[in-house]
Enzyme design. Structure first.
Site, mmCIF file in Angstrom:
data_model
loop_
_atom_site.group_PDB
_atom_site.id
_atom_site.type_symbol
_atom_site.label_atom_id
_atom_site.label_comp_id
_atom_site.label_asym_id
_atom_site.label_seq_id
_atom_site.Cartn_x
_atom_site.Cartn_y
_atom_site.Cartn_z
ATOM 1 N NE ARG A 16 -0.649 -24.542 -22.979
ATOM 2 C CZ ARG A 16 -1.855 -24.493 -23.532
ATOM 3 N NH1 ARG A 16 -2.680 -25.521 -23.410
ATOM 4 N NH2 ARG A 16 -2.251 -23.422 -24.190
ATOM 5 N N GLY A 78 -3.146 -9.537 -24.498
ATOM 6 C CA GLY A 78 -4.382 -10.166 -24.974
ATOM 7 C C GLY A 78 -4.523 -10.067 -26.487
ATOM 8 C CG ASN A 228 -2.184 -24.506 -27.451
ATOM 9 O OD1 ASN A 228 -1.826 -23.409 -27.861
ATOM 10 N ND2 ASN A 228 -3.439 -24.910 -27.515
HETATM 11 C C1 UD1 Z 1 -8.229 -17.614 -28.075
HETATM 12 C C2 UD1 Z 1 -9.636 -17.009 -28.056
HETATM 13 C C3 UD1 Z 1 -10.645 -18.141 -27.843
HETATM 14 C C4 UD1 Z 1 -10.489 -19.175 -28.941
HETATM 15 C C5 UD1 Z 1 -9.047 -19.688 -29.005
HETATM 16 C C6 UD1 Z 1 -8.862 -20.556 -30.244
HETATM 17 C C7 UD1 Z 1 -9.472 -14.759 -27.158
HETATM 18 C C8 UD1 Z 1 -9.672 -13.894 -25.984
HETATM 19 N N1 UD1 Z 1 -9.728 -16.046 -26.997
HETATM 20 O O1 UD1 Z 1 -8.009 -18.158 -26.788
HETATM 21 O O2 UD1 Z 1 -11.955 -17.620 -27.861
HETATM 22 O O3 UD1 Z 1 -11.378 -20.260 -28.733
HETATM 23 O O4 UD1 Z 1 -8.123 -18.583 -29.113
HETATM 24 O O5 UD1 Z 1 -7.600 -21.173 -30.237
HETATM 25 O O6 UD1 Z 1 -9.135 -14.264 -28.212
HETATM 26 N N2 UD1 Z 1 -1.391 -13.580 -28.827
HETATM 27 C C9 UD1 Z 1 -0.623 -12.492 -29.124
HETATM 28 N N3 UD1 Z 1 -0.574 -11.449 -28.239
HETATM 29 C C10 UD1 Z 1 -1.270 -11.468 -27.092
HETATM 30 C C11 UD1 Z 1 -2.063 -12.589 -26.796
HETATM 31 C C12 UD1 Z 1 -2.119 -13.628 -27.692
HETATM 32 O O7 UD1 Z 1 0.013 -12.428 -30.172
HETATM 33 O O8 UD1 Z 1 -1.178 -10.483 -26.346
HETATM 34 C C13 UD1 Z 1 -1.435 -14.690 -29.783
HETATM 35 C C14 UD1 Z 1 -0.896 -15.989 -29.234
HETATM 36 O O9 UD1 Z 1 0.490 -16.102 -29.455
HETATM 37 C C15 UD1 Z 1 -1.690 -17.016 -30.011
HETATM 38 C C16 UD1 Z 1 -3.033 -16.312 -30.267
HETATM 39 O O10 UD1 Z 1 -2.790 -14.934 -30.104
HETATM 40 O O11 UD1 Z 1 -1.102 -17.317 -31.255
HETATM 41 C C17 UD1 Z 1 -4.156 -16.771 -29.335
HETATM 42 O O12 UD1 Z 1 -3.810 -16.441 -28.002
HETATM 43 P P1 UD1 Z 1 -4.058 -17.441 -26.799
HETATM 44 O O13 UD1 Z 1 -3.547 -16.809 -25.565
HETATM 45 O O14 UD1 Z 1 -3.553 -18.787 -27.154
HETATM 46 O O15 UD1 Z 1 -5.631 -17.438 -26.728
HETATM 47 P P2 UD1 Z 1 -6.558 -18.616 -26.236
HETATM 48 O O16 UD1 Z 1 -6.628 -18.591 -24.775
HETATM 49 O O17 UD1 Z 1 -6.169 -19.891 -26.893
HETATM 50 MG MG MG Z 2 -4.377 -20.688 -27.729
#
Ligand code: UD1
Ligand code: MG
Length: 456
Positions: A16, A78, A228
C-alpha cells in the site's frame, strides 16, 4: 531478569506504500522506521535482535549492518511462520522473545521495558500488548474469558459480528517464553480466512495447554501505530513532531507556530528561546537560552550559544557562539566558528573559517578558508579568493583590521593587525600591521569629456 531477545518482523513489501522502497526503510523524523524499532528494542534491553527479512532483503540488510542478525523468510506465509524463522538463531534461548513489527516507528523504549518487566513478573507464558481503539477495523480482536483473562485473538477476516464489535485490539507486540514459543509454533496450521500461519493462534494454543496468557493495555495508542500507507506515514511524522515540540514547549521554549516548525528529536533548545515560523532544526543541533531563531532558519548539526538572533539562515556543521546576530540570507557552511558578538548581515556565505569576537560582516561577502581576528570590519562585497583552480588557500586577517568595500583578498595572504585595505583593492601580497594596502588603478579625470560626447 531472564534474557531478552527481540524478533522484528520486516519481511512484507508494504504494497500500500506504492513504493520501490520496502516499507520499513521509509523514514519518520529523518530515520528509517526499522531503525527506530531497532533503537527501541535496544533501549528496552534486548541482548540480541533478530530481524526477519523478505522483500528487498539486500536493501534492508544494508540498514541492519551489524546491529542485528538478519534471517531471510523466503515466502511470507504469515506472522507465525515469520517468527518461526528465528528458531535456529534462538535454539539455546531460555528467556523471553519480544516480537515487534518493523513498521511501528513510534515505539517507546521505556514503555517496552515496562511491558517486558510486567510479563516476567506475572510468570505468564505469553503476554500481548493491547490497545483500546474506537475504530478497531483491520486489527486482531482480543477475546477474554469470563474471568477477564485472554483466551485468544481473532483476526478481522475470521471474526463474527459480535467479535468485530470488540474494541480491544492486538498491537502485534508480544512477549513469549522460549523455548515453549517454538514448540507451539510447530503445531500451527493455516486453516483460516487468509490461509496464513498466524502468530496470534499461539495464545489460544497456550491457553489450551493450561498455560498462563496475559495482556497489558497500553494507554498510548499512537506509540503502537502501524504504518501501511503514505497517509499513515504522514500521520506518524506529525505525531512525532507534536511530541518533540510539546516536550520543548514544556521545557520553556516558545514555538510561535508548531504547524510550521520542524525539530528533530535529538535537538536541544534552551529555556526562553523563541522559535519563529518556518524553522527546521535537525541532527545534533543545540541551541542555547534566550535566542530568537527564525523565521526561516534551517540548522543541521549546528551548536548555537545563548542570546543569538538569526533569521533566514541555513547553517550546517558549524558553531555560533553567544550574542551573535545574523541574517537575513546567510549560509554558514561546515567548519565555521563564529565567536561571541559577531555580526553578520545580509547575503553572506562563510565556509571553513574562524571569525573572532565582535567582528562585523555586514553585507554581500564570501568568507572562505579564513582566520579573521576580533574587532575586524569587512566592508560590503569583499571576497576571500581562496581557490586557484587546483587548491584552496587560507586568508589571515589580524585583530582590528579594516577591509574596504569590494576588495578581493587573493589567498594565501595575510592582513596584519590594525591594517587597512583600500576599497576596491585586489590584494595579492601581505599588508603589514597598521599599514594601508591599496591595489587598484589610479583615478584619472578627463575634463569636459562627457559634455563633448553630448555635442557629437
Ligand atoms: C497483525 C496481527 C493482528 C494485529 C496487527 C497489528 C497476525 C495474524 N495478525 O495483522 O492481530 O492486530 O498485526 O498491526 O499476526 N510479516 C512477515 N512475514 C510474514 C507475514 C508478515 O514478516 O509472513 C510481517 C509484516 O511485514 C509486518 C508484520 O509481520 O511487518 C505484520 O504482518 P501483517 O500482514 O501486516 O499483519 P496484519 O494483518 O496487520
Ligand atoms: Mg499490518
Amino acid at each position: 531478569m531472564s534474557e531478552l531477545v527481540a524478533v522484528i518482523l520486516a519481511a512484507g513489501m508494504g504494497t500500500r506504500m506504492k513504493s520501490k522502497l520496502p516499507k520499513v526503510l521509509h523514514k519518520v523524523g529523518g530515520k528509517a522506521m526499522l531503525q527506530r524499532v531497532l533503537d527501541a528494542a535496544t533501549g528496552a534491553g534486548a541482548a540480541k535482535k533478530v530481524v526477519i527479512t523478505g522483500h528487498c532483503a539486500e536493501l534492508v540488510n544494508e540498514l541492519i549492518g551489524s546491529q542485528a542478525v538478519s534471517v531471510y523468510q523466503k515466502e511470507q506465509l504469515g506472522t507465525g511462520h515469520a517468527v518461526m524463522q528465528a528458531e535456529n538463531e534462538l535454539k539455546d534461548l531460555n528467556g523471553t522473545v519480544m516480537v515487534l513489527c518493523g513498521d511501528t516507528p513510534l515505539l517507546d523504549a521505556g514503555e517496552l521495558r515496562k511491558f517486558y518487566e510486567e510479563h516476567v513478573q506475572s510468570g505468564a507464558a505469553a503476554t500481548v500488548l493491547t490497545a483500546m481503539m474506537p475504530n478497531p477495523y483491520g486489527y486482531g480482536r482480543i477475546i477474554r474469558n469470563s474471568e477477564g483473562n485472554v483466551a485468544g485473538i481473532v483476526e478481522e477476516k475470521d471474526a463474527t459480528p459480535e467479535q468485530k464489535a470488540i474494541t480491544e485490539i492486538n498491537t502485534g507486540i508480544f512477549c513469549f517464553e522460549a523455548p515453549l514459543l517454538f514448540e507451539v509454533l510447530h503445531t500451527l496450521t493455516n486453516d483460516n480466512a487468509q490461509g496464513e500461519y498466524y502468530l496470534t493462534d499461539v495464545l489460544s494454543k497456550l491457553n489450551g495447554m493450561g498455560k498462563k496468557v496475559g495482556a497489558a493495555v497500553t494507554a498510548d495508542n499512537a506509540m503502537v501505530m502501524g504504518v501501511n500507507s503514505r497517509r499513515q506515514l504522514a500521520e506518524a511524522e506529525a505525531e512525532l513532531r507534536e511530541r518533540v515540540l510539546g516536550r520543548l514547549m514544556d521545557s520553556g521554549v516558545t514555538i510561535m507556530d508548531p504547524a510550521s516548525t520542524f525539530v528533530g528529536e535529538d535537538v536541544k533548545v534552551g529555556n526562553d528561546t523563541v522559535i519563529y515560523p518556518y524553522t527546521w532544526l535537525e541532527g545534533a543541533t543545540e541551541i542555547g537560552s534566550d535566542c530568537v531563531i527564525g523565521p526561516s532558519v534551517r540548522l543541521t548539526n549546528v551548536k548555537v550559544g545563548d542570546e543569538v538572533e538569526m533569521q533566514f539562515t541555513y547553517g550546517h556543521d558549524c558553531v555560533v557562539k553567544n550574542k551573535v546576530v545574523m541574517g537575513p540570507y546567510v549560509h554558514l557552511r561546515p567548519d565555521t566558528v563564529l565567536e561571541e558578538k559577531v555580526k553578520i548581515g545580509n547575503f553572506i556565505e562563510v565556509k571553513n573559517s574562524h571569525v573572532g569576537y565582535g567582528t562585523k560582516l555586514p553585507h554581500l561577502s564570501y568568507i572562505g578558508d579564513s582566520d579573521i581576528g576580533s574587532g575586524v570590519n569587512i566592508g560590503c562585497g569583499c571576497i576571500m579568493v581562496n581557490y586557484d583552480g587546483k587548491k584552496k588557500h587560507r586568508t589571515t586577517i589580524g585583530n582590528d583590521a579594516f577591509i574596504g568595500c569590494n576588495s578581493n583578498l587573493v589567498a594565501p595572504v595575510t592582513i596584519g593587525e590594525g591594517a587597512y585595505v583600500g576599497a576596491g583593492s585586489t590584494i595579492t601580497k601581505e599588508v603589514p600591521a597598521d599599514a594601508l594596502g591599496i591595489a587598484r588603478a589610479k583615478q584619472k579625470n578627463i575634463e569636459g569629456w562627457a559634455a563633448k560626447q553630448r555635442e557629437d
